[in-house]
Design a protein around this motif. Structure first.
Motif, PDB file in Angstrom:
ATOM      1  N   GLY A  49      31.949  40.811  39.372  1.00 13.02           N
ATOM      2  CA  GLY A  49      33.183  40.714  40.086  1.00 13.02           C
ATOM      3  C   GLY A  49      34.100  41.823  40.675  1.00 13.02           C
ATOM      4  O   GLY A  49      34.720  41.579  41.662  1.00 13.02           O
ATOM      5  N   ILE A  50      33.615  43.190  40.020  1.00 12.59           N
ATOM      6  CA  ILE A  50      34.341  44.384  40.401  1.00 12.59           C
ATOM      7  C   ILE A  50      33.253  45.279  40.986  1.00 12.59           C
ATOM      8  O   ILE A  50      33.358  46.020  42.031  1.00 12.59           O
ATOM      9  CB  ILE A  50      35.028  44.932  39.389  1.00 12.59           C
ATOM     10  CG1 ILE A  50      36.184  44.032  39.054  1.00 12.59           C
ATOM     11  CG2 ILE A  50      35.456  46.380  39.795  1.00 12.59           C
ATOM     12  CD1 ILE A  50      36.917  44.432  37.671  1.00 12.59           C
ATOM     13  N   GLY A  51      32.108  45.302  40.414  1.00 11.11           N
ATOM     14  CA  GLY A  51      31.199  46.308  41.120  1.00 11.11           C
ATOM     15  C   GLY A  51      30.579  46.060  42.391  1.00 11.11           C
ATOM     16  O   GLY A  51      30.093  46.745  43.104  1.00 11.11           O
ATOM     17  N   ARG A  52      30.519  44.495  42.498  1.00 14.03           N
ATOM     18  CA  ARG A  52      30.026  44.005  43.844  1.00 14.03           C
ATOM     19  C   ARG A  52      28.455  44.322  43.975  1.00 14.03           C
ATOM     20  O   ARG A  52      28.096  44.884  45.168  1.00 14.03           O
ATOM     21  CB  ARG A  52      30.909  44.561  44.963  1.00 14.03           C
ATOM     22  CG  ARG A  52      32.172  43.994  44.920  1.00 14.03           C
ATOM     23  CD  ARG A  52      32.553  42.551  45.201  1.00 14.03           C
ATOM     24  NE  ARG A  52      34.023  42.108  45.128  1.00 14.03           N
ATOM     25  CZ  ARG A  52      34.354  40.818  45.184  1.00 14.03           C
ATOM     26  NH1 ARG A  52      33.461  40.137  45.342  1.00 14.03           N
ATOM     27  NH2 ARG A  52      35.789  40.572  45.057  1.00 14.03           N
ATOM     28  N   VAL A  53      27.877  43.869  43.066  1.00 14.48           N
ATOM     29  CA  VAL A  53      26.349  44.166  43.218  1.00 14.48           C
ATOM     30  C   VAL A  53      25.596  43.482  44.460  1.00 14.48           C
ATOM     31  O   VAL A  53      26.681  42.250  44.590  1.00 14.48           O
ATOM     32  CB  VAL A  53      25.536  43.805  41.868  1.00 14.48           C
ATOM     33  CG1 VAL A  53      26.095  44.875  40.869  1.00 14.48           C
ATOM     34  CG2 VAL A  53      25.808  42.421  41.652  1.00 14.48           C
ATOM     35  N   LYS A  54      24.743  43.731  44.891  1.00 16.10           N
ATOM     36  CA  LYS A  54      24.113  42.999  45.872  1.00 16.10           C
ATOM     37  C   LYS A  54      23.679  41.272  45.429  1.00 16.10           C
ATOM     38  O   LYS A  54      23.147  41.671  44.401  1.00 16.10           O
ATOM     39  CB  LYS A  54      23.021  43.836  46.709  1.00 16.10           C
ATOM     40  CG  LYS A  54      23.356  44.934  47.447  1.00 16.10           C
ATOM     41  CD  LYS A  54      22.133  45.593  48.034  1.00 16.10           C
ATOM     42  CE  LYS A  54      22.717  46.907  48.558  1.00 16.10           C
ATOM     43  NZ  LYS A  54      21.405  47.797  49.520  1.00 16.10           N
ATOM     44  N   GLY A  55      23.967  40.689  46.474  1.00 19.22           N
ATOM     45  CA  GLY A  55      23.379  39.309  46.058  1.00 19.22           C
ATOM     46  C   GLY A  55      24.139  38.469  44.811  1.00 19.22           C
ATOM     47  O   GLY A  55      23.718  37.915  44.116  1.00 19.22           O
ATOM     48  N   ARG A  56      25.447  39.253  44.524  1.00 20.04           N
ATOM     49  CA  ARG A  56      26.395  38.462  43.739  1.00 20.04           C
ATOM     50  C   ARG A  56      26.528  37.054  43.389  1.00 20.04           C
ATOM     51  O   ARG A  56      26.667  36.378  42.355  1.00 20.04           O
ATOM     52  CB  ARG A  56      27.460  39.391  43.440  1.00 20.04           C
ATOM     53  CG  ARG A  56      28.405  39.053  44.683  1.00 20.04           C
ATOM     54  CD  ARG A  56      29.897  39.778  44.690  1.00 20.04           C
ATOM     55  NE  ARG A  56      30.552  39.143  43.553  1.00 20.04           N
ATOM     56  CZ  ARG A  56      31.348  38.232  43.414  1.00 20.04           C
ATOM     57  NH1 ARG A  56      31.478  37.499  44.440  1.00 20.04           N
ATOM     58  NH2 ARG A  56      32.005  37.715  42.260  1.00 20.04           N
TER      59      ARG A  56
END
Length: 301
Positions: A122-129
């Motif tokens: 939600g906050i780190g915004r990893v790829k493919g979240r």
């Protein structure tokens, strides 16, 4: 001149008198609707409470009294042999500790794992979240029967079969899947300005999580903790499959196994259900205010 002043005062006062009349009328209408809603809520509560009242009544009724008057009548005398018999047959304190240890450990670990996963999504915004959240949601929708066969052989291989930690691991993963899906949506709505301000002040991701995200989301985490504890306490199929020995069984499993292994009368069965219900009821009453605050805080946000 005095007459004109009096008329002006009367006209000026007239509009101020009319709103209270309308307000009183609105209060009457709202009061009638409130009474209807209250009556429906009380009726629904009585319908829900009937099974619990029957369990309570029949737990203190002797078998002879039950056979003579049926399940709906009040006991003629206080009969506690059913409670004592079930307490001694299953070693209830041991089963109570197993259920409390498993449920409490799962609740704490699942909330912690959900927070870490949701912070990354939600906050780190990893790829493919988005696809990760969808995958977690699909995994959470799988029925428990699908998990039994592969998990059985896996825990057999690692030596965790008939061990409380096997159930703790399973339910921690299962509960954290739901918690991750929920918290990822909540964390995704956090104000970016607040997080950017914390970053500019030199806060690391760990500091942002502990000093910024955790205090704001603490009411939601408290609600998740309570739900995870109650859900895990009431679980039956997986503990029945992986906890086969008498020393590792939980309260729901002990009640069912005893009913199948040894014939019990109806009053002892009701007593076993009452003893299994009391701990969760006490837990809910203790944390009722925390649950209400968490739901209210989430609604205000």
């Amino acid at each position: 001149m005095a007459t004109t002043a009096e008329l002006l005062d009367t006209e000026a006062a007239a509009p101020s008198l009319s709103p209270p009349r309308r307000i009183r009328g609105d209060r009457k209408r709202r009061s009638a609707g409130d009474w209807i809603v209250l009556a429906l809520a009380v009726l629904f509560g009585l319908v829900v409470a009937v099974p619990f009242l029957m369990i309570l009544v029949n737990s203190f009724k002797s078998p002879a009294d039950y056979n003579a008057s049926g399940p709906l009548s009040l006991p003629t005398s206080l009969y506690t042999d059913g409670l004592v018999a079930f307490w001694e047959r299953v070693n209830f304190p041991e089963k109570l500790w197993n259920s409390f240890f498993i449920s409490g450990t799962v609740a704490v670990l699942a909330v912690a794992l959900s927070v870490l996963n949701a912070f990354a999504l939600g906050i780190g915004r990893v790829k493919g979240r988005t696809w990760i959240v969808v995958l977690i949601l699909l995994a959470n929708m799988l029925p428990q029967e699908v998990l039994l066969y592969p998990l059985y052989f896996r825990f057999k291989e690692v030596g965790l079969y008939d061990n409380v930690w096997s159930v703790i691991i399973i339910f921690t993963v299962v509960q954290s899947a739901f918690g991750t899906y929920l918290l990822a949506s909540v964390f995704g709505t956090f104000p970016k300005e607040l997080l950017e301000a914390a970053s500019l002040d030199g806060a690391s991701r760990r500091t942002i999580l502990w000093r910024v995200v955790y205090p704001i989301s603490r009411p939601t985490l408290a609600v998740l903790l309570i739900f995870f504890f109650i859900w895990t306490w009431n679980e039956f199929l997986i503990p029945l499959t992986f906890l086969v020995s008498n020393a590792t069984q939980t309260v729901p499993v002990a009640i069912t196994v005893l009913q199948g292994d040894r014939l019990m009368d109806v009053t002892t069965t009701s007593a076993s259900a009452l003893l299994g219900l009391i701990p969760t009821l006490i837990f809910f009453l203790i944390f009722q205010r925390t649950l209400t605050r968490g739901i209210t805080a989430g609604a205000v946000k």
